[in-house]
Design an enzyme around this catalytic site. Structure first.
Site, PDB file in Angstrom:
ATOM      1  N   SER A 193       0.849  -1.188   0.000  1.00 50.52           N
ATOM      2  CA  SER A 193       0.000   0.000   0.000  1.00 50.52           C
ATOM      3  C   SER A 193       0.885   1.239   0.000  1.00 50.52           C
ATOM      4  O   SER A 193       1.935   1.270   0.648  1.00 50.52           O
ATOM      5  CB  SER A 193      -0.898   0.012   1.245  1.00 50.52           C
ATOM      6  OG  SER A 193      -1.558   1.252   1.374  1.00 50.52           O
TER       7      SER A 193
ATOM      8  N   THR B 127     -10.549   0.285   4.143  1.00 51.63           N
ATOM      9  CA  THR B 127     -10.715  -0.138   2.767  1.00 51.63           C
ATOM     10  C   THR B 127     -11.620  -1.364   2.706  1.00 51.63           C
ATOM     11  O   THR B 127     -12.073  -1.866   3.740  1.00 51.63           O
ATOM     12  CB  THR B 127      -9.348  -0.401   2.106  1.00 51.63           C
ATOM     13  OG1 THR B 127      -9.529  -0.607   0.704  1.00 51.63           O
ATOM     14  CG2 THR B 127      -8.646  -1.609   2.716  1.00 51.63           C
TER      15      THR B 127
ATOM     16  N   LYS C 186     -15.886  -0.953   4.629  1.00 46.51           N
ATOM     17  CA  LYS C 186     -16.364   0.428   4.609  1.00 46.51           C
ATOM     18  C   LYS C 186     -17.791   0.554   5.152  1.00 46.51           C
ATOM     19  O   LYS C 186     -18.124   1.560   5.787  1.00 46.51           O
ATOM     20  CB  LYS C 186     -16.268   0.991   3.191  1.00 46.51           C
ATOM     21  CG  LYS C 186     -14.839   1.181   2.715  1.00 46.51           C
ATOM     22  CD  LYS C 186     -14.782   1.870   1.358  1.00 46.51           C
ATOM     23  CE  LYS C 186     -13.344   2.068   0.918  1.00 46.51           C
ATOM     24  NZ  LYS C 186     -13.243   2.810  -0.359  1.00 46.51           N
TER      25      LYS C 186
ATOM     26  N   ASP D  40     -13.156   9.558   0.062  1.00 48.03           N
ATOM     27  CA  ASP D  40     -13.068   9.117  -1.333  1.00 48.03           C
ATOM     28  C   ASP D  40     -13.738  10.136  -2.252  1.00 48.03           C
ATOM     29  O   ASP D  40     -13.234  10.432  -3.338  1.00 48.03           O
ATOM     30  CB  ASP D  40     -13.726   7.756  -1.520  1.00 48.03           C
ATOM     31  CG  ASP D  40     -12.874   6.615  -1.005  1.00 48.03           C
ATOM     32  OD1 ASP D  40     -11.643   6.776  -0.924  1.00 48.03           O
ATOM     33  OD2 ASP D  40     -13.440   5.557  -0.674  1.00 48.03           O
TER      34      ASP D  40
ATOM     35  N   GLY E 233     -18.544   0.227 -13.595  1.00 51.62           N
ATOM     36  CA  GLY E 233     -18.562  -0.513 -12.349  1.00 51.62           C
ATOM     37  C   GLY E 233     -19.564   0.047 -11.366  1.00 51.62           C
ATOM     38  O   GLY E 233     -19.853   1.250 -11.373  1.00 51.62           O
TER      39      GLY E 233
ATOM     40  N   GLY F 215     -18.289  -0.092  -4.477  1.00 48.59           N
ATOM     41  CA  GLY F 215     -18.189   0.995  -3.508  1.00 48.59           C
ATOM     42  C   GLY F 215     -17.518   2.232  -4.062  1.00 48.59           C
ATOM     43  O   GLY F 215     -17.948   3.359  -3.801  1.00 48.59           O
TER      44      GLY F 215
ATOM     45  N   VAL G 256     -29.673  -2.578 -17.993  1.00 47.59           N
ATOM     46  CA  VAL G 256     -29.878  -1.893 -19.272  1.00 47.59           C
ATOM     47  C   VAL G 256     -28.567  -1.313 -19.805  1.00 47.59           C
ATOM     48  O   VAL G 256     -28.245  -1.445 -20.995  1.00 47.59           O
ATOM     49  CB  VAL G 256     -30.924  -0.767 -19.107  1.00 47.59           C
ATOM     50  CG1 VAL G 256     -31.069   0.013 -20.414  1.00 47.59           C
ATOM     51  CG2 VAL G 256     -32.267  -1.340 -18.672  1.00 47.59           C
TER      52      VAL G 256
ATOM     53  N   TYR H  36      -4.480   2.765  -9.564  1.00 48.97           N
ATOM     54  CA  TYR H  36      -3.253   3.570  -9.575  1.00 48.97           C
ATOM     55  C   TYR H  36      -1.987   2.753  -9.779  1.00 48.97           C
ATOM     56  O   TYR H  36      -0.881   3.308  -9.832  1.00 48.97           O
ATOM     57  CB  TYR H  36      -3.134   4.383  -8.279  1.00 48.97           C
ATOM     58  CG  TYR H  36      -3.147   3.568  -7.006  1.00 48.97           C
ATOM     59  CD1 TYR H  36      -1.979   3.016  -6.498  1.00 48.97           C
ATOM     60  CD2 TYR H  36      -4.334   3.362  -6.312  1.00 48.97           C
ATOM     61  CE1 TYR H  36      -1.990   2.274  -5.334  1.00 48.97           C
ATOM     62  CE2 TYR H  36      -4.352   2.630  -5.145  1.00 48.97           C
ATOM     63  CZ  TYR H  36      -3.182   2.087  -4.657  1.00 48.97           C
ATOM     64  OH  TYR H  36      -3.205   1.347  -3.502  1.00 48.97           O
TER      65      TYR H  36
ATOM     66  N   GLY I 102      -5.350   6.509 -11.144  1.00 49.88           N
ATOM     67  CA  GLY I 102      -5.909   6.904  -9.869  1.00 49.88           C
ATOM     68  C   GLY I 102      -5.010   7.322  -8.727  1.00 49.88           C
ATOM     69  O   GLY I 102      -5.504   7.501  -7.614  1.00 49.88           O
TER      70      GLY I 102
END
Length: 431
Positions: free
Chosen positions: A25, A64, A68, A105, A138, A141, A165, A217, A238
């Site tokens: 991380s 994370t 969440k 976020d 997507g 979250g 749809v 990212y 990202g």
């Protein structure tokens, strides 16, 4: 920049990142620069989360997936952002012992979007996107936070998912007028890179598309961003969102405002320290010796692609070319390249013919700055190089030189020594 510190389960915690499986991380590195330290990685199973959040002695947590929703539910106080989304990624233990939940976020993506709009179009995000169609790939979250930030600048956000749809199959039929695409799926994330949730052909048919953003990212340039770049569409992956949300979380942790220019400095430093330096050029131009010197001076691991090839397959490139032909060798070479080019912080010396396969460009460019070493043809030797011997140095140069130049971010004329070449690259790249 220091590495990750995994919580040992007993030591006091000041700040940290809570998740189930965290692996590598960037959060500890980012928070070290922001001043919210010490910062540790905290892995907990689902049955341990409630007790840890409620009874832990921490001061501030980033949270994370998959916790969440737990973070939002277990907090005593929730900001309007958390109430709006039902999820939290930031927890702060207040002076009275109560837990405040927020969602940075949204703030992180909004910071990234504003910066992108200003840099690429000299407009605010609202000026760029108000009343425009934006596609959010997507429905997880991250998608929720991105949609909220887009709604705040009056964009019309539509979610594209595998069912319903609005799917990837109906994307062009229903949303060919979209101005921006934001990928919130994990498609294209290391190590499965470069990959993209939509095809380059689909992007090319969206004539109103002016930008592509990705919340992934790692790698630095994701598959969808590479395709957008090829098409001349502004794009960004990202890391900016990650740094932005950390900035706002750190302000909550420390109870003070931070200089937002610090986030840009952190972004630049991470890119500089993690980007690969990829050396290309004619056979015999000194890529291997320069790469070794460059790795030694910069404290980076050096990978010679030909050596890595031999280690992987137990045969040298020259042996494979002799026994199986160049086409077979090139396919095997690309396989080796894909392994190392997806990693970060390397010096990578490639073979002279790596530019003959177009797909190799995206592999090298996704995480790297491509540097061409330019040595005069009369100084190049073909000894031990079967393709140079078969075609001749001049003919190889005629075919390959345009590719080297078009692929290179920087062209460095050889100085006469490997160390001199390495120092010149360091100077040119401002490492």
């Amino acid at each position: 920049m220091s590495g990750n510190v995994m919580w040992d389960g007993t030591s006091p915690i000041t700040y940290g990142l809570l998740g189930r499986k965290l692996g590598h991380s960037w959060s500890p590195v980012i928070h070290e620069r922001l001043g919210s330290v010490p910062y540790v990685l905290i892995e907990r199973e689902s049955d341990q989360v409630r007790d840890f959040i409620v009874n832990g002695t921490w001061r501030g947590l980033n949270v994370t997936i998959p916790y969440k929703q737990n973070a939002a539910h277990l907090a005593d106080v929730r900001t309007t952002r958390v109430e709006r989304l039902g999820v939290a990624n930031t927890l702060v233990r207040q002076q009275d012992g109560t837990i405040l939940a927020d969602n940075t976020d949204i703030l992180g993506f909004a910071w990234m979007l504003e910066r992108f709009a200003n840099r690429e179009f000299d407009k605010t995000a609202s000026e760029l996107l108000a009343a425009k169609s934006v596609l959010v790939l997507g429905s997880g979250g991250a998608s929720q936070a991105i949609r909220a930030a887009l709604e705040d600048v009056n964009a019309h956000a539509s979610v594209i998912s595998r069912t319903g749809v609005d799917t990837y199959e109906t994307l062009l039929e229903r949303h060919s007028d979209a101005a921006l695409i934001v990928n919130t799926t994990p498609v294209g994330m290391y190590p499965n890179c470069p990959a993209s949730p939509v095809t380059k052909d689909t992007l090319s048919q969206m004539k109103s598309l002016i930008g592509v953003l990705d919340v992934v990212y790692n790698p630095t340039r994701t598959g969808i961003c590479l395709d957008a770049e090829d098409l001349g569409i502004a794009n960004e992956s990202g890391l900016a969102m990650l740094v932005g949300q950390a900035l706002f979380a750190s302000e909550l942790f420390q109870g003070c405002e931070l200089d937002h220019a610090l986030a840009t400095d952190i972004l630049d430093d991470i890119h500089a320290s993690t980007g690969n330096i990829v050396l290309i050029g004619m056979p015999g131009s000194g890529k291997s010796s320069c790469g070794r010197q460059l790795g030694k001076i910069c404290g980076r691991e050096h990978i010679d692609l030909d050596d890595a090839f031999t280690e992987r397959f137990g045969k040298s490139p020259a042996d494979v070319i002799r026994d199986s032909g160049e086409d077979e060798f090139r396919e095997m070479e690309t396989d080796v390249l894909s392994t190392y080019a997806s990693r970060s912080g390397l010096v990578l010396s490639t073979g002279g013919g790596v530019v003959t396969r177009p797909e190799n460009y995206h592999l090298m460019h996704q995480n790297g700055t491509i540097v061409m070493l330019d040595r005069p043809l009369n100084e190049l030797s073909s000894k031990g190089r079967p393709i140079s011997q078969a075609s001749g140095v001049e003919e190889l140069a005629r075919r390959r030189m345009p590719l080297y130049i078009s692929w290179a971010d920087v062209v460095v004329s050889c100085t006469g020594s490997a160390r001199g070449d390495a120092l010149e690259i360091i100077k040119r790249l401002n490492i």
